[in-house]
Motif scaffolding. Sequence first.
Motif, short mmCIF file in Angstrom:
data_model
loop_
_atom_site.label_atom_id
_atom_site.label_comp_id
_atom_site.label_asym_id
_atom_site.label_seq_id
_atom_site.Cartn_x
_atom_site.Cartn_y
_atom_site.Cartn_z
N ASP A 13 1.83 0.46 -6.23
CA ASP A 13 0.51 0.90 -5.40
C ASP A 13 0.35 2.24 -5.95
O ASP A 13 1.02 3.33 -5.91
CB ASP A 13 0.72 1.17 -4.01
CG ASP A 13 -0.21 1.72 -3.21
OD1 ASP A 13 -1.28 2.08 -3.77
OD2 ASP A 13 -0.38 1.69 -1.92
N ASN A 44 -4.10 -11.36 -3.47
CA ASN A 44 -4.51 -9.90 -3.35
C ASN A 44 -5.88 -9.41 -3.66
O ASN A 44 -6.03 -8.37 -3.34
CB ASN A 44 -3.51 -9.34 -4.36
CG ASN A 44 -2.07 -9.18 -4.17
OD1 ASN A 44 -1.55 -8.45 -3.31
ND2 ASN A 44 -1.50 -10.07 -4.52
N GLU A 55 -8.89 -1.31 -4.08
CA GLU A 55 -8.16 -2.46 -3.69
C GLU A 55 -7.97 -3.51 -4.48
O GLU A 55 -7.03 -4.24 -4.32
CB GLU A 55 -8.73 -2.79 -2.19
CG GLU A 55 -8.70 -1.74 -1.33
CD GLU A 55 -9.99 -0.82 -1.17
OE1 GLU A 55 -10.24 -0.17 -0.36
OE2 GLU A 55 -10.80 -0.78 -2.25
N GLN A 56 -8.62 -3.61 -5.54
CA GLN A 56 -8.70 -4.81 -6.31
C GLN A 56 -7.39 -4.77 -7.38
O GLN A 56 -7.24 -3.84 -7.81
CB GLN A 56 -9.93 -5.06 -7.21
CG GLN A 56 -11.13 -5.17 -6.51
CD GLN A 56 -11.39 -6.35 -5.67
OE1 GLN A 56 -10.45 -7.14 -5.51
NE2 GLN A 56 -12.61 -6.71 -5.35
N PRO A 57 -6.82 -5.93 -7.27
CA PRO A 57 -5.46 -6.04 -8.20
C PRO A 57 -5.55 -6.27 -9.66
O PRO A 57 -6.66 -6.74 -10.09
CB PRO A 57 -4.94 -7.26 -7.52
CG PRO A 57 -5.78 -8.10 -7.20
CD PRO A 57 -7.02 -7.19 -6.74
N THR A 111 -2.27 -2.45 -7.61
CA THR A 111 -3.40 -1.90 -6.77
C THR A 111 -3.64 -0.28 -6.63
O THR A 111 -2.44 0.21 -6.79
CB THR A 111 -3.29 -2.54 -5.49
OG1 THR A 111 -2.15 -2.38 -4.81
CG2 THR A 111 -3.27 -4.18 -5.75
#
Length: 586
Positions: A13, A44, A55-57, A111
């Motif tokens: 993260d 995800n 937020e996109q992985p 992310t």
Amino acid sequence: MIYKDYIRVLNVDMASERIYIDERQDLMPYLGGVGVAAKLLEENMRADLPPLAPEQPIVFAIGAMETVYPVITKVVAMFISPLTGELGESYAGGRMGMTMFQAGFDAIVITGRAVRPTYLAITDTDVVFRDSRVFWGTGSGEVGRHIREYEQDQGSKLSIIRIGEAGENLVRFACVSVDRYRHFGRLGLGAVFGSKQLKAISLDGNRSMPIQNYAPYFKVMRELYKKATESGLMSKYHDLGTPVNVEPLSAIGALPTLNLQSGTYEHADKISGEEFASAHLVRKLACVGCPVGCIHIGSYRRTFAEHGYEYESVEVGYDYELIFSLGSYLGIDNTRDVLELIEEVEVCGMDAMSTGVALGWATEALEKGLVGLDDTLVDLKFGQSQAYRKAVRYMSGAENEFYRNLGYGVKHASSVYGGEDFAMHIAGNEMAGYHTGYAAIAGAAVGARHSHLCNGGYSIDQGLKDPDIDIDDMANAILEEEVERNLYNSLIMCLFARKIYDRDTVIRALSAIGQELTDEDLSAITKRIYATKLRIKKALNFDLSEVRLPKRFFETPSMHGKLDEARTYEIIERYKEMIAEMEAFT
């Protein structure tokens, strides 16, 4: 993991600078590579948010046989493409696969958005978030050198992936450079890095994996090594490499030239593989774990000061796709100018194919008066490499409104300025270097990532004796290859080696390292992976029925003559019908 019943996933993260590690038994049915990456992306991703949302992985994964067999060298990256708005999938070789393996991770999921420009230093014992503000605004090559010095890597074992200016400025086809000459090229992973303020990742590890059953492993290993080095199946990739295709494709009318105004280039002999080799080739390199050596490096000399006879030698990697996109497509008729353009694109950190196609559209848009010199800032003309070099800089730096729009890709730019009929993209992804026929166009349209490598449609075209093959047969040939390539990409082998790794060999190779699978198991895995990709695309609202292809595909003769537009759409529609029931496959 080899000899394990789980997939080891590192989760990062960027916002909180926290990590955690999963050991996922439930991912084993996806084998590795693209299968694992696709499932992790599906889990995800946020379909309700734009591609560059924090937020996109970003997902990286290595293959099920990574580093332990020859030519199993790649890493897959999966993400939501900021260029197309749907599935992003890209592959790179170099050292990254080995370093992920030795760090002990089968996959990495990233992310969040960092609070400041950051690079990640990942090893088998730690993950460190390092401040990279000093690197922001720096070209990809220079960043790699600085990080290597900082991490005190003396043996060139470290793998460093990083973005250039284009990624920082969110150019939608910015790439991620891997080590020195490899890239996650297509579909804009560099922009996703930039959106997370992630400048680079360094990877290293010291984990070893002793072979448990050496006799069967060595038998398969020796067989594969001989096939790769002695059978002749890989020799063309080592000798001249993919540039060997330049003249033959031009001769059959399949080499996109002057923004696809032609399929034949009158100066193909001047930018051929033979010409590059005789004038510039200085060495050949291989990815870690590959005995072939298909990376061709050309050198040229340039001055770096106005006075004093100050010269430097510049080394540049080249291949067919780069020669097409920055050579014939732009009317460049000599090898040196092509190498200089490749170097410019490399420093800025953009996908070469999308860059060349974007510049081809911009040149013609200027010719036709759709845009003016106040937009392009330089007088773009086919064959004028110095103007193109400046335009590359303007595009990567988002110099003005025109170049910001062009940095969104030719689909977007043509929607703003006009010229949709000669904006050569397929479902938003700029075309590749093959105007071979129906399978190349329809194959890229239906392909999971809209790439010429999804199903090798160009190769299907070249193998046809009758270009008027039945629509059902054409759609089925594309689908069979699309599904089967998920096996190659779960291992992950270099696609150059697909003739070496037939199914029987794959089964024996996996068995020798503890994975007992049958031919039926492999078929189920390929369908499971493809179904996952289809679900991702559906969640992101992709609909094959809405694909519209530029008219020029049907105006410029291919190797099989002029293509019928209606017939192409019929192939696409038949393909859509064939895959309708596959999304539910588990």
